[in-house]
Design an enzyme around this catalytic site. Structure first.
Site, mmCIF file in Angstrom:
data_model
loop_
_atom_site.group_PDB
_atom_site.id
_atom_site.type_symbol
_atom_site.label_atom_id
_atom_site.label_comp_id
_atom_site.label_asym_id
_atom_site.label_seq_id
_atom_site.Cartn_x
_atom_site.Cartn_y
_atom_site.Cartn_z
ATOM 1 N N LYS A 70 -37.659 -17.897 -17.441
ATOM 2 C CA LYS A 70 -37.203 -17.007 -16.370
ATOM 3 C C LYS A 70 -38.256 -16.832 -15.288
ATOM 4 C CE LYS A 70 -33.392 -14.752 -18.583
ATOM 5 N NZ LYS A 70 -32.776 -13.557 -19.121
ATOM 6 N N ARG A 75 -33.023 -15.968 -27.316
ATOM 7 C CA ARG A 75 -32.244 -16.967 -26.565
ATOM 8 C C ARG A 75 -33.239 -17.869 -25.832
ATOM 9 N NH1 ARG A 75 -29.835 -17.603 -21.589
ATOM 10 N NH2 ARG A 75 -27.732 -18.458 -21.618
HETATM 11 C C1 9MG Z 1 -26.478 -15.782 -20.124
HETATM 12 N N1 9MG Z 1 -27.817 -15.242 -20.164
HETATM 13 C C2 9MG Z 1 -28.848 -15.556 -19.345
HETATM 14 N N2 9MG Z 1 -29.930 -14.831 -19.680
HETATM 15 C C3 9MG Z 1 -29.565 -14.052 -20.723
HETATM 16 C C4 9MG Z 1 -30.222 -13.098 -21.497
HETATM 17 O O1 9MG Z 1 -31.483 -12.760 -21.255
HETATM 18 N N3 9MG Z 1 -29.552 -12.493 -22.490
HETATM 19 C C5 9MG Z 1 -28.253 -12.808 -22.727
HETATM 20 N N4 9MG Z 1 -27.630 -12.166 -23.737
HETATM 21 N N5 9MG Z 1 -27.580 -13.707 -22.017
HETATM 22 C C6 9MG Z 1 -28.226 -14.314 -21.031
#
Ligand code: 9MG
Length: 263
Positions: A204, A238
């Site tokens: 990110k 994730r």
């Molecule tokens: C779809 N998406 C993109 N970033 C995310 C994040 O940090 N958490 C979740 N649950 N979905 C995300």
């Protein structure tokens, strides 16, 4: 949770996995690397993204879920905010709904309940198109916690058992870097909501800004952030780079288990 974006404009993998076979191969590779869930998304949520019509999202996501359903053994998650996509994804084999709007779209609570699937409720201030314009909080941890508590209650009131719910503070979704830092350090407060916490920091912009790294050079920062999130109580991470992330999380888990001072 391994990330499989099937958007042509995906912010970090540049739409490399739009072709069905490439996507299946990548999902298999993430499973091989240790992913316990594959999260399939057909609508970009990067800052500035404007969304896609439902039919376009269905066309991207549903054939992909059908292809993946027989090809990988781990559960598939659908990253969507749309009730119609939730229902179609469930029919196509999805085992989890990942909703960055925490079931706030009209009809989403009912659709999610009807699928019978577990749901991840994520916090976001604003919407992707404008969320990073001027995110403002007086107490980011308190406000995010209160929001997630309210969404847990709304989901429970709509008939979704709490045992099927997860929460996510939504790193980078309407947050400045100090907000993200406060949420990462404050994750233990979210675990007190009594449901599993999911955290997504992989590649990110916040990692890029803090470290001064462009997209291709964010692996070390992403892995460090994942380990911190796990250390502070996240149960699901994730991530794009599954093997590296899992190494860090497993090392962290070892220290947690054996680092108590008895050696
Ligand atoms: C779809 N998406 C993109 N970033 C995310 C994040 O940090 N958490 C979740 N649950 N979905 C995300």
């Amino acid at each position: 949770m391994g990330i499989l974006n099937v958007t042509p404009d995906s912010f970090s993998d540049g739409g490399r996995f739009v072709g069905a076979q490439a996507a299946v191969d990548h999902a298999r590779a993430m499973q091989e690397a240790g992913a316990a869930i594959i999260d399939v998304g057909g609508e970009s949520s990067r800052p500035g993204a404007t969304g896609v019509p439902e039919q376009e999202e269905l066309d991207r996501v549903i054939p992909m879920l059908e292809a993946l359903h027989g090809a990988v053994e781990v559960p598939l998650s659908v990253d969507t905010t749309k009730p119609g996509v939730m229902k179609a994804a469930a029919a196509a084999g999805a085992g989890l709904i990942n909703d960055i709007t925490a079931l706030r779209s009209p009809g989403a609570l009912e659709a999610a309940r009807e699928t019978g699937l577990p749901v991840c409720l994520m916090h976001m201030q604003g919407a992707p198109a404008t969320m990073q314009d001027n995110p403002t909080y007086s107490d980011v941890l308190g406000e995010v916690t209160a929001f997630l508590r309210q969404r847990l209650d709304a989901a429970a009131a709509a008939g979704i058992p709490r045992s099927r719910l997860l929460v996510d503070p939504g790193f980078g979704f309407g947050k400045r870097d100090p907000h993200n830092a406060r949420l990462l350090a404050g994750l233990p407060a979210l675990t007190e909501l009594g449901v599993p916490v999911l955290a997504g920091l992989s590649r990110k912009s916040l990692v890029g800004r803090v470290l001064g790294r462009e997209l291709p050079d964010r692996l070390a920062g992403s892995v460090a952030a994942a380990a911190l999130a796990a250390w502070h109580g996240a149960s699901i991470i994730r991530a794009h780079d599954v093997a590296e992330t899992l190494d860090a999380v497993n090392l962290m888990a070892y220290v947690r288990q054996h680092g108590g001072g008895d050696a």
